[in-house]
Structure formats: structure tokens, C-alpha cells
Design a protein around this motif. Sequence first.
Motif, PDB file in Angstrom:
ATOM      1  N   LEU A 144       0.829  -1.204   0.000  1.00 35.77           N
ATOM      2  CA  LEU A 144       0.000   0.000   0.000  1.00 35.77           C
ATOM      3  C   LEU A 144       0.860   1.249   0.000  1.00 35.77           C
ATOM      4  N   ASP A 145       0.432   2.258  -0.743  1.00 41.37           N
ATOM      5  CA  ASP A 145       1.146   3.524  -0.709  1.00 41.37           C
ATOM      6  C   ASP A 145       0.724   4.294   0.546  1.00 41.37           C
ATOM      7  N   PRO A 146       1.498   5.291   0.970  1.00 40.17           N
ATOM      8  CA  PRO A 146       1.218   6.011   2.223  1.00 40.17           C
ATOM      9  C   PRO A 146      -0.177   6.640   2.282  1.00 40.17           C
ATOM     10  N   GLU A 147      -0.663   7.165   1.170  1.00 41.86           N
ATOM     11  CA  GLU A 147      -1.998   7.774   1.173  1.00 41.86           C
ATOM     12  C   GLU A 147      -3.086   6.724   1.400  1.00 41.86           C
ATOM     13  N   ALA A 148      -2.952   5.575   0.765  1.00 50.42           N
ATOM     14  CA  ALA A 148      -3.925   4.494   0.953  1.00 50.42           C
ATOM     15  C   ALA A 148      -3.868   3.987   2.390  1.00 50.42           C
ATOM     16  N   LEU A 149      -2.675   3.905   2.944  1.00 48.81           N
ATOM     17  CA  LEU A 149      -2.508   3.474   4.331  1.00 48.81           C
ATOM     18  C   LEU A 149      -3.197   4.445   5.282  1.00 48.81           C
ATOM     19  N   GLU A 150      -3.047   5.720   5.035  1.00 48.95           N
ATOM     20  CA  GLU A 150      -3.676   6.735   5.877  1.00 48.95           C
ATOM     21  C   GLU A 150      -5.205   6.629   5.816  1.00 48.95           C
ATOM     22  N   ARG A 151      -5.752   6.460   4.614  1.00 44.31           N
ATOM     23  CA  ARG A 151      -7.213   6.288   4.465  1.00 44.31           C
ATOM     24  C   ARG A 151      -7.686   5.017   5.176  1.00 44.31           C
ATOM     25  N   ALA A 179      -6.323   3.489   7.711  1.00 45.13           N
ATOM     26  CA  ALA A 179      -6.248   3.686   9.162  1.00 45.13           C
ATOM     27  C   ALA A 179      -7.455   4.451   9.671  1.00 45.13           C
ATOM     28  N   ARG A 180      -7.779   5.547   9.004  1.00 49.86           N
ATOM     29  CA  ARG A 180      -8.931   6.347   9.437  1.00 49.86           C
ATOM     30  C   ARG A 180     -10.233   5.554   9.342  1.00 49.86           C
ATOM     31  N   HIS A 181     -10.407   4.843   8.250  1.00 47.73           N
ATOM     32  CA  HIS A 181     -11.654   4.106   8.043  1.00 47.73           C
ATOM     33  C   HIS A 181     -11.836   3.006   9.093  1.00 47.73           C
ATOM     34  N   LEU A 182     -10.793   2.223   9.340  1.00 47.98           N
ATOM     35  CA  LEU A 182     -10.918   1.137  10.320  1.00 47.98           C
ATOM     36  C   LEU A 182     -11.134   1.688  11.722  1.00 47.98           C
ATOM     37  N   ARG A 183     -10.388   2.721  12.083  1.00 41.05           N
ATOM     38  CA  ARG A 183     -10.575   3.302  13.414  1.00 41.05           C
ATOM     39  C   ARG A 183     -12.000   3.846  13.571  1.00 41.05           C
ATOM     40  N   ALA A 184     -12.543   4.460  12.529  1.00 37.97           N
ATOM     41  CA  ALA A 184     -13.914   4.969  12.581  1.00 37.97           C
ATOM     42  C   ALA A 184     -14.911   3.829  12.737  1.00 37.97           C
ATOM     43  N   THR A 207       0.192  10.119  12.671  1.00 36.30           N
ATOM     44  CA  THR A 207      -0.167   9.249  13.787  1.00 36.30           C
ATOM     45  C   THR A 207      -1.163   8.174  13.388  1.00 36.30           C
ATOM     46  N   ASP A 208      -1.898   8.371  12.309  1.00 32.05           N
ATOM     47  CA  ASP A 208      -2.846   7.336  11.916  1.00 32.05           C
ATOM     48  C   ASP A 208      -2.143   6.026  11.597  1.00 32.05           C
ATOM     49  N   ALA A 209      -0.975   6.100  11.021  1.00 30.06           N
ATOM     50  CA  ALA A 209      -0.231   4.873  10.731  1.00 30.06           C
ATOM     51  C   ALA A 209       0.175   4.180  12.024  1.00 30.06           C
ATOM     52  N   VAL A 219     -20.066  -6.722  22.980  1.00 26.54           N
ATOM     53  CA  VAL A 219     -19.252  -5.730  22.271  1.00 26.54           C
ATOM     54  C   VAL A 219     -17.997  -6.375  21.692  1.00 26.54           C
ATOM     55  N   PHE A 220     -17.393  -7.308  22.431  1.00 28.32           N
ATOM     56  CA  PHE A 220     -16.214  -7.998  21.922  1.00 28.32           C
ATOM     57  C   PHE A 220     -16.542  -8.752  20.643  1.00 28.32           C
ATOM     58  N   THR A 221     -17.659  -9.454  20.652  1.00 25.45           N
ATOM     59  CA  THR A 221     -18.080 -10.179  19.454  1.00 25.45           C
ATOM     60  C   THR A 221     -18.294  -9.218  18.291  1.00 25.45           C
ATOM     61  N   ALA A 222     -18.888  -8.064  18.556  1.00 28.59           N
ATOM     62  CA  ALA A 222     -19.099  -7.058  17.506  1.00 28.59           C
ATOM     63  C   ALA A 222     -17.766  -6.539  16.974  1.00 28.59           C
ATOM     64  N   LEU A 223     -16.783  -6.356  17.856  1.00 29.05           N
ATOM     65  CA  LEU A 223     -15.461  -5.921  17.423  1.00 29.05           C
ATOM     66  C   LEU A 223     -14.834  -6.951  16.493  1.00 29.05           C
ATOM     67  N   VAL A 224     -14.887  -8.211  16.895  1.00 26.47           N
ATOM     68  CA  VAL A 224     -14.306  -9.273  16.083  1.00 26.47           C
ATOM     69  C   VAL A 224     -15.026  -9.371  14.742  1.00 26.47           C
ATOM     70  N   GLU A 225     -16.345  -9.247  14.738  1.00 32.88           N
ATOM     71  CA  GLU A 225     -17.104  -9.282  13.494  1.00 32.88           C
ATOM     72  C   GLU A 225     -16.720  -8.114  12.580  1.00 32.88           C
ATOM     73  N   THR A 226     -16.490  -6.944  13.168  1.00 40.14           N
ATOM     74  CA  THR A 226     -16.069  -5.780  12.380  1.00 40.14           C
ATOM     75  C   THR A 226     -14.730  -6.048  11.713  1.00 40.14           C
ATOM     76  N   LEU A 227     -13.794  -6.620  12.457  1.00 41.70           N
ATOM     77  CA  LEU A 227     -12.494  -6.951  11.886  1.00 41.70           C
ATOM     78  C   LEU A 227     -12.606  -8.030  10.819  1.00 41.70           C
ATOM     79  N   ARG A 228     -13.455  -9.011  11.065  1.00 40.86           N
ATOM     80  CA  ARG A 228     -13.667 -10.081  10.092  1.00 40.86           C
ATOM     81  C   ARG A 228     -14.235  -9.508   8.794  1.00 40.86           C
ATOM     82  N   ASP A 229     -15.227  -8.636   8.921  1.00 39.08           N
ATOM     83  CA  ASP A 229     -15.809  -8.001   7.735  1.00 39.08           C
ATOM     84  C   ASP A 229     -14.781  -7.160   7.006  1.00 39.08           C
ATOM     85  N   TRP A 230     -13.971  -6.407   7.770  1.00 38.02           N
ATOM     86  CA  TRP A 230     -12.952  -5.556   7.173  1.00 38.02           C
ATOM     87  C   TRP A 230     -11.964  -6.381   6.353  1.00 38.02           C
TER      88      TRP A 230
END
Length: 137
Positions: A26-33, A35-40, A65-67, A83-94
Motif C-alpha cells: 500500500l502507498d502512504p496515502e492508501a494506508l492513511e485512508r 487507518a482512518r476508516h478502520l478506526r472509525a 499518527t494514523d499509521a 461488544v467484543f463479538t461485535a469488534l471481532v465481526e467488524t475486523l472479520r468483515d474488514w
Amino acid sequence: MRSGPTGGRADGMLSVLLDIAPDPELDPEALERLARHLRAEIAELDVESVRPRLGGTAPAGAKGTDAVTLGAVVVALSASGGVFTALVETLRDWLGRSSARHRVSLTIDGDTIELERATTAERRDLIDAYIRRHTGG
């Protein structure tokens, strides 16, 4: 038990260390996007906090800092209520939405599960077993 940087339970809270290694191509701009999207996405869950792990380092070529946040994030959430299950599901979907070669590790109390390049069924089975260990379900 005191909550630490590698996870744990304190006062009914669960601290989960997420180590998210993005596709190295990934290029730095894609990495920054990314990071923001997953954190959101994680922040939209009913979590107490999402913060960078202190001492985390940015991947080579990354900006801002997003990186750092993407590389190692500590998520504090209620140990009950799904909430833990929802977190794991979010990561799985991502992971499932991306064709890139990302890797995600979740650590609670020194127990780590790493997700990458598994079939959907393999990933589901691993995650389900991990959730059962940490929710008593």
C-alpha cells in the motif's frame, strides 16, 4: 487482574490489543485512508476507547499518527454485552472486504489470534473459538 498493554480485564472492562499490519504494497496515502476508516468503524461500536498503543512504531514509509494507530491499537470495551463479538465481526468483515494482504492480531491476556489469508470458513472457525474462550460462550 490489572489491564495492561496486551489485554486483560479490570472493573468489568476488557482491553484488547489489535495489531493491524496492512498490505506492505500500500502507498502512504492508501494506508492513511485505511487507518482512518478502520478506526472509525471500531469507534462506531459501543467501545469505551480506541487509542494507539504507547510505544507503537509507524510502518516504513507511513505518515502521521494514523499509521501508528493502525499498527497497534488498544480497544477498551465492556467484558459483557456482546461488544467484543461485535469488534471481532467488524475486523472479520474488514478483512473480507479487502483484496489486499492485511493481517490482524488480537491479544487478550497474552492469548493471541492472528488472522490473514485464511478461507472464510477457516477464519470463522478460528474466530468463533477465540470468542468462546473470552466470553465464556
